[in-house]
Design an enzyme around this catalytic site. Structure first.
Site, PDB file in Angstrom:
ATOM      1  N   ASP A 229       0.828  -1.196   0.000  1.00 22.33           N
ATOM      2  CA  ASP A 229       0.000   0.000   0.000  1.00 22.33           C
ATOM      3  C   ASP A 229       0.872   1.260   0.000  1.00 22.33           C
ATOM      4  OD1 ASP A 229      -2.716   1.206   0.392  1.00 22.33           O
ATOM      5  OD2 ASP A 229      -1.810   1.912   2.259  1.00 22.33           O
ATOM      6  N   GLU A 281      14.438 -15.697  -0.460  1.00 26.90           N
ATOM      7  CA  GLU A 281      14.867 -16.792   0.410  1.00 26.90           C
ATOM      8  C   GLU A 281      13.817 -17.898   0.479  1.00 26.90           C
ATOM      9  OE1 GLU A 281      15.794 -15.326   4.280  1.00 26.90           O
ATOM     10  OE2 GLU A 281      17.055 -13.681   3.526  1.00 26.90           O
TER      11      GLU A 281
END
Length: 570
Positions: A229, A281
């Site tokens: 956002d 990751e």
């Protein structure tokens, strides 16, 4: 009376290449992502507010749309002063929506249908009830607790004036003064939105560490990524200088949006590079999508370079007028700009912050600002015109290469509730402007599911946090599922063809040089996508029809105004 001439297009199929098929095949390059506004989707508990179990129950219905992911607007613990975008705890579920167990069940159910779950991250600001902000209020100026947010001394002889002239997106000043712990007049804190939404200080490494913790919390629970956002607002220009342009940072005379001191600062990209490394990751190709409302379109690509986010909303496209030259320009410039950084263009026509495109395209003049709505005292849209244009625009969008975002209910052809009585309005924009701007509630009305049930199947008790208009029944999903020509079945058909023919991972070439300026037509792979934005039918070649925006789209081989058709070239 003479019959007007039918515009013709040349049928030599010579094309001007604009966008080649991308080399990458990651899912997000061609994804269809469906936005869910949880409080308005489905209420299983009967309290009038949609909940996570309600979403889980309807995953099979969503799977019929051939979507790749759902994006959930905020469901975190919150006072709900801005419908959850005022977050009090980023690692919890607000009780009005359910529990963390409900969230885990939703992720698991979606995975059964091959659907990822993307969550809304709100990093620019939190709720004033967040423990970190409460600690800042209780702390002395200059302390580490205060430094988590943007506190400044006021101007004037006694600090009685705000630190600068910035304005809130929701109206009024972007600063609020607080008392010192001893009760005397104290500092001011910055809030680019409501006063209950203090901005974080992203110059502080502690803020960055906190959000890395939040990202890992949700990634560990299996989310497919984050829609970020107000991604362009995290870093403010050093010194917080005055700004004479618009509060939303849009370009205006003498004040280009690129100079807005509260948006688009270069240092922001270090944050997103660190987030991308963190997401990489994890397995499963997790995604970051930026809500970066900046202009011109070339600046949006700063957020989607190869080591930052994968997607960014294309606000120029979302706000395009019903004008063919401008639409072709936006599509062309968008594809060229995003291709330069190897990123997909992400198309969208509606979301929870704007007037739904059925209503928007039904206005004679679409001059709405972002966050504005249409109220009962405004000129009302032409619903039939808007519905035709919305279906045509959607079909064109689904034929474009790149990613697509859909907003819940648009597949039902829902307009805004433009006659919503003022006493029901909850958007802070309405209240902070004393009704001058009616706000976004009209696009957030709960969905209709079944025509003969209370609240049209949204809630078993008939309760609804916003009232639904009486005509909602004709848009109920059960009614539209039975109608082969309904908006729902148009979406289902087009999305199926889009997936089957790989249009999202395809190419684009304008087709061909044409004599009618009202036609927007391009070739994607072996599909000719043509939309008539003019006032008279347009002659097209006689080719197999793959999909149409309406059953009356074609008169023989002539495409009627406000219609779109997909034709097979070979």
């Amino acid at each position: 009376m003479s019959t007007p001439a039918v515009p013709r297009v040349r049928h030599d199929l010579r094309t001007i290449p604009v966008h080649p098929a991308p080399p990458g095949r990651e899912w997000w390059r061609s994804s269809v992502i469906y936005q869910i506004y949880p409080r308005s989707f489905r209420d299983l508990r009967g309290d009038g507010v949609g909940d996570l179990p309600g979403i889980t129950a309807e995953i099979p219905a969503l799977a019929e749309l051939a979507i790749d992911a759902i994006w959930l607007s905020p469901f975190y613990k919150s006072p709900q002063k801005d419908a959850g975008y005022d977050v009090a705890d980023y690692c919890s579920v607000d009780p009005i929506f359910g529990t963390l167990d409900d969230f885990d069940a939703l992720v698991a159910r979606a995975a059964e249908y091959g659907i990822r779950v993307i969550v809304d991250l709100v990093p620019n600001h939190c709720s004033d009830q967040h423990p970190l902000f409460q600690a800042a209020l209780a702390a002395e100026p200059g302390t580490p607790a205060r430094d988590m947010f943007i506190f400044r001394d006021g101007r004037g002889a006694n600090g009685e004036l705000p630190p600068n002239n910035w304005q809130s997106h929701f109206g009024g000043p972007a600063w609020t003064r607080v008392p010192n712990p001893d009760g005397t007049d104290g500092q001011w804190y910055l809030h680019l939105f409501d006063s209950s939404q203090p901005d974080f200080n992203w110059d502080n490494p502690a803020v960055r560490e906190e959000f890395e913790r939040i990202l890992r919390f949700w990634l560990d629970r299996g989310v497919g990524g984050f829609r970020v956002d107000v991604a362009h607002a995290l870093i403010k220009k050093s010194g917080l200088p005055d700004w004479g342009g618009t509060a939303d940072g849009a370009s205006s005379v003498g004040f280009p949006g690129s100079a807005a001191p509260m948006f688009g600062q270069a240092e922001i990209h270090d944050i997103f590079r660190s987030w991308r490394k963190l997401l990489d990751e994890y397995d499963g190709d997790r995604v970051l999508c930026a809500e970066a409302n900046v202009d011109p379109v070339d600046r949006i690509t700063d957020w989607v370079r190869s080591d930052e986010m994968q997607q960014a909303f294309n606000f120029a496209y979302l706000n395009h007028p019903w004008e063919p030259r401008e639409l072709r320009r936006i599509i062309d410039s968008s594809l060229r700009a995003f291709d330069r950084v190897g990123a997909p263009t992400t198309w969208v026509l509606s979301n929870h912050d704007v007037v739904r495109h059925v209503s928007r395209f039904g206005l004679e003049a679409n001059n709405l600002r972002s966050g504005d709505g249409i109220g009962p005292r405004d000129s009302q849209p032409d619903y039939l015109l808007g519905a035709d244009r919305a279906r045509a625009a959607t079909m064109l969008m689904l034929g474009l290469p790149g990613g697509v975002y859909l907003y819940q209910g648009e597949e039902l052809g829902l307009p805004d509730h433009t006659l919503l009585p003022d006493e029901f309005r909850q958007d802070p924009t309405y209240h902070r402007t004393a009704g001058l701007r009616v706000g976004r509630d009209g696009s957030r009305v709960p969905l209709p599911w079944r025509v003969n049930e209370p609240s049209f199947g949204f809630s078993s008790t008939g309760r609804s946090w916003l009232p639904q208009p009486g005509f909602w029944g004709r848009h109920s999903r059960d009614i539209e599922r039975q109608d082969p020509f309904s908006p729902l079945n148009m979406y289902r058909s087009a999305l199926s063809v889009r997936r089957g023919r790989g249009l999202g991972a395809g190419s684009l070439a304008w087709w061909p040089e044409h004599d009618d300026e009202g036609l927007v037509a391009f070739v994607n792979g072996n599909v000719l996508v043509a939309m008539n934005m003019g006032e008279a039918p347009v002659q097209l070649p006689e080719l197999p029809v793959l999909a149409v925006s309406a059953p009356s789209a074609l008169e023989g081989t002539r495409l009627r105004p406000n219609r779109t058709v997909w034709l097979q070239l070979d």
